[in-house]
Motif scaffolding. Structure first.
Motif, mmCIF file in Angstrom:
data_model
loop_
_atom_site.group_PDB
_atom_site.id
_atom_site.type_symbol
_atom_site.label_atom_id
_atom_site.label_comp_id
_atom_site.label_asym_id
_atom_site.label_seq_id
_atom_site.Cartn_x
_atom_site.Cartn_y
_atom_site.Cartn_z
ATOM 1 N N GLN A 110 0.662 -0.873 0.186
ATOM 2 C CA GLN A 110 0.249 0.418 -0.013
ATOM 3 C C GLN A 110 1.035 1.613 -0.130
ATOM 4 O OE1 GLN A 110 -3.861 -0.310 0.126
ATOM 5 N NE2 GLN A 110 -3.216 -1.834 -0.547
ATOM 6 N N PRO A 111 0.510 2.402 -0.666
ATOM 7 C CA PRO A 111 0.860 3.668 -0.535
ATOM 8 C C PRO A 111 0.932 4.222 1.225
ATOM 9 C CG PRO A 111 -1.041 3.774 -1.597
ATOM 10 C CD PRO A 111 -1.125 2.344 -1.594
ATOM 11 N N ILE A 112 2.297 4.864 0.881
ATOM 12 C CA ILE A 112 2.075 5.474 2.882
ATOM 13 C C ILE A 112 2.223 7.577 2.601
ATOM 14 C CG2 ILE A 112 3.367 6.099 4.403
ATOM 15 C CD1 ILE A 112 1.598 3.383 4.207
ATOM 16 N N ALA A 113 1.586 8.167 2.350
ATOM 17 C CA ALA A 113 1.424 9.310 2.626
ATOM 18 C C ALA A 113 3.114 10.418 3.480
ATOM 19 C CB ALA A 113 -0.093 10.388 2.611
ATOM 20 N N GLY A 114 3.188 11.153 2.911
ATOM 21 C CA GLY A 114 4.159 11.892 3.279
ATOM 22 C C GLY A 114 5.609 11.187 3.889
ATOM 23 N N ALA A 115 6.009 10.058 3.162
ATOM 24 C CA ALA A 115 6.710 9.339 3.539
ATOM 25 C C ALA A 115 8.505 9.398 3.381
ATOM 26 C CB ALA A 115 6.455 7.395 3.636
ATOM 27 N N ILE A 116 8.720 10.446 3.117
ATOM 28 C CA ILE A 116 9.671 11.215 1.898
ATOM 29 C C ILE A 116 9.600 11.998 1.692
ATOM 30 C CG2 ILE A 116 10.972 11.153 -0.345
ATOM 31 C CD1 ILE A 116 9.576 8.134 -0.859
ATOM 32 N N ALA A 117 10.456 12.769 2.442
ATOM 33 C CA ALA A 117 11.240 14.198 2.433
ATOM 34 C C ALA A 117 12.167 14.532 1.384
ATOM 35 C CB ALA A 117 11.184 14.519 4.018
ATOM 36 N N ILE A 118 11.314 16.049 0.967
ATOM 37 C CA ILE A 118 12.756 16.032 -0.428
ATOM 38 C C ILE A 118 13.253 17.759 -0.305
ATOM 39 C CG2 ILE A 118 12.859 16.371 -2.892
ATOM 40 C CD1 ILE A 118 10.555 15.239 -2.876
ATOM 41 N N ALA A 119 14.459 17.561 1.085
ATOM 42 C CA ALA A 119 14.343 19.214 0.909
ATOM 43 C C ALA A 119 15.065 19.966 -0.013
ATOM 44 C CB ALA A 119 15.712 18.232 2.189
ATOM 45 N N ALA A 120 14.801 21.108 0.175
ATOM 46 C CA ALA A 120 14.870 21.874 -0.836
ATOM 47 C C ALA A 120 16.227 22.247 -1.438
ATOM 48 C CB ALA A 120 14.652 23.447 -0.594
ATOM 49 N N THR A 121 16.469 21.639 -0.476
ATOM 50 C CA THR A 121 18.551 21.636 -1.056
ATOM 51 C C THR A 121 19.521 20.891 -1.169
ATOM 52 O OG1 THR A 121 19.191 20.410 1.266
ATOM 53 C CG2 THR A 121 19.584 22.535 1.433
ATOM 54 N N ALA A 122 18.349 20.030 -2.139
ATOM 55 C CA ALA A 122 18.636 18.510 -2.574
ATOM 56 C C ALA A 122 18.979 18.803 -3.931
ATOM 57 C CB ALA A 122 17.748 17.471 -2.979
ATOM 58 N N SER A 123 20.075 18.994 -5.106
ATOM 59 C CA SER A 123 20.166 20.247 -6.039
ATOM 60 C C SER A 123 19.820 18.992 -7.337
ATOM 61 C CB SER A 123 21.699 19.980 -6.023
ATOM 62 O OG SER A 123 22.377 18.905 -6.222
ATOM 63 N N LEU A 124 19.423 17.289 -7.233
ATOM 64 C CA LEU A 124 18.821 16.666 -8.025
ATOM 65 C C LEU A 124 18.214 16.118 -6.923
ATOM 66 C CD1 LEU A 124 19.897 14.727 -10.723
ATOM 67 C CD2 LEU A 124 21.269 12.994 -9.309
ATOM 68 N N VAL A 125 16.867 15.224 -7.790
ATOM 69 C CA VAL A 125 15.920 14.884 -7.884
ATOM 70 C C VAL A 125 16.548 13.346 -8.469
ATOM 71 C CG1 VAL A 125 13.583 14.513 -7.400
ATOM 72 C CG2 VAL A 125 14.991 16.361 -6.215
ATOM 73 N N VAL A 126 15.656 12.232 -7.565
ATOM 74 C CA VAL A 126 15.596 10.625 -9.380
ATOM 75 C C VAL A 126 14.285 10.499 -8.600
ATOM 76 C CG1 VAL A 126 17.032 8.843 -9.059
ATOM 77 C CG2 VAL A 126 18.122 10.542 -8.514
ATOM 78 N N THR A 127 13.287 10.206 -9.695
ATOM 79 C CA THR A 127 12.455 9.520 -9.584
ATOM 80 C C THR A 127 12.469 8.224 -10.791
ATOM 81 O OG1 THR A 127 10.262 9.807 -9.484
ATOM 82 C CG2 THR A 127 11.453 10.864 -11.767
ATOM 83 N N GLU A 128 11.703 7.251 -10.103
ATOM 84 C CA GLU A 128 11.860 5.949 -10.795
ATOM 85 C C GLU A 128 10.556 5.209 -10.824
ATOM 86 O OE1 GLU A 128 11.730 2.394 -10.274
ATOM 87 O OE2 GLU A 128 11.643 2.725 -7.594
ATOM 88 N N GLY A 129 9.965 5.075 -12.118
ATOM 89 C CA GLY A 129 9.199 4.223 -12.495
ATOM 90 C C GLY A 129 9.204 3.667 -13.872
ATOM 91 N N ASN A 130 8.148 3.031 -13.985
ATOM 92 C CA ASN A 130 7.349 2.174 -14.548
ATOM 93 C C ASN A 130 7.392 3.310 -16.518
ATOM 94 O OD1 ASN A 130 7.701 -0.317 -13.919
ATOM 95 N ND2 ASN A 130 6.522 -0.698 -13.713
ATOM 96 N N TYR A 131 6.523 4.104 -16.001
ATOM 97 C CA TYR A 131 5.742 4.450 -16.825
ATOM 98 C C TYR A 131 6.291 6.255 -17.204
ATOM 99 C CZ TYR A 131 3.298 0.434 -15.666
ATOM 100 O OH TYR A 131 3.056 -1.155 -15.606
ATOM 101 N N LEU A 132 7.611 5.815 -16.692
ATOM 102 C CA LEU A 132 7.628 7.722 -17.140
ATOM 103 C C LEU A 132 7.768 8.039 -18.960
ATOM 104 C CD1 LEU A 132 11.453 7.621 -15.285
ATOM 105 C CD2 LEU A 132 8.203 8.365 -14.531
ATOM 106 N N LEU A 133 7.834 7.110 -20.008
ATOM 107 C CA LEU A 133 8.047 7.562 -21.303
ATOM 108 C C LEU A 133 6.553 6.635 -21.930
ATOM 109 C CD1 LEU A 133 11.222 6.639 -21.794
ATOM 110 C CD2 LEU A 133 11.132 8.759 -21.776
ATOM 111 N N CYS A 134 5.840 6.550 -20.782
ATOM 112 C CA CYS A 134 4.679 6.381 -21.622
ATOM 113 C C CYS A 134 3.697 7.834 -22.054
ATOM 114 C CB CYS A 134 3.828 5.483 -21.251
ATOM 115 S SG CYS A 134 4.661 4.037 -20.584
ATOM 116 N N GLU A 135 2.037 7.003 -22.567
ATOM 117 C CA GLU A 135 1.766 8.451 -23.268
ATOM 118 C C GLU A 135 -0.087 7.585 -22.199
ATOM 119 O OE1 GLU A 135 1.577 10.388 -25.390
ATOM 120 O OE2 GLU A 135 3.758 10.312 -25.351
#
Length: 206
Positions: A110-135
């Motif tokens: 199950q998904p869990i809300a608010g579980a990942i904190a992305i600080a403003a200081t992160a210069s690179l944000v990496v996101t991974e997943g199946n459908y990033l290039l899909c229509e």
């Protein structure tokens, strides 16, 4: 261009050194090593990078039951793609001290809300997943917010073995795992593989 993991990490370092914030997408079929590569990049870059998996935008089982889609959980239409794109928009604007993102808890499935904190200081944000290039749905909106997308290439024999092991590790019998791969994962993998040529970089994994 086809690269390996060390070259990918060096490329990520260069992306992190760009002015402002860069968002890197990592995609590929189920079991291709997206999570492993994304984690390796973030570990190598330390506090300069933050990881936001697409999996946090799985629709909850109760919603999938209402929609009649639980038997194909993991397909494109079982994610909140518009919510994912909206989150990436907030990450792109980077106008708050921290942005909170959902995570996917595999033990609960199950998904869990608010579980990942992305600080403003992160210069690179990496996101991974199946459908990033899909229509379809919100996927193109999400893609438009990514500076680069890498595609993970892994031999099908290895990918399917690891995928089977993962399903079994999280509670399926071997027969259930094989059937799920046949009916759900493989059609999804074929759709994702059709987007390979759209990636900015292909990373060959082992």
């Amino acid at each position: 261009e086809v690269a390996d993991t060390p070259a990918a990490i060096e490329r990520a370092r260069s992306l992190a050194q760009r002015p402002g914030r860069t968002i890197l997408g990592i995609t590929g079929p189920p079991g291709s090593g997206k999570s492993t590569l994304a984690a390796a990049v973030c570990t190598a870059l330390g506090g300069d990078a933050a990881l936001v998996p697409m999996d946090g935008f799985h629709l909850a089982d109760t919603v999938l039951d209402d929609l009649g889609r639980r038997d194909r959980k993991g397909a494109p239409e079982t994610f909140d793609s518009h919510g994912y794109a909206a989150l990436l928009g907030r990450v792109r604007r980077n106008d708050a001290p921290v942005v909170y993102a959902p995570a996917f808890e595999r033990d609960l499935e199950q998904p869990i809300a608010g579980a990942i904190a992305i600080a403003a200081t992160a210069s690179l944000v990496v996101t991974e997943g199946n459908y990033l290039l899909c229509e379809g749905a919100g996927w193109p909106d999400a893609r438009a917010l990514l500076d680069e997308v890498w595609y993970c290439d892994l031999a099908d024999e290895v990918r399917l073995r690891r995928l089977t092991e993962r399903h079994v590790a999280f509670g399926k019998t071997l027969e259930q795992a094989r059937r799920w791969i046949e009916l759900v994962d493989t059609p999804n993998a074929e759709r994702i593989a059709a987007t390979r040529s759209l990636a900015d970089w292909v990373v060959a994994l082992e």
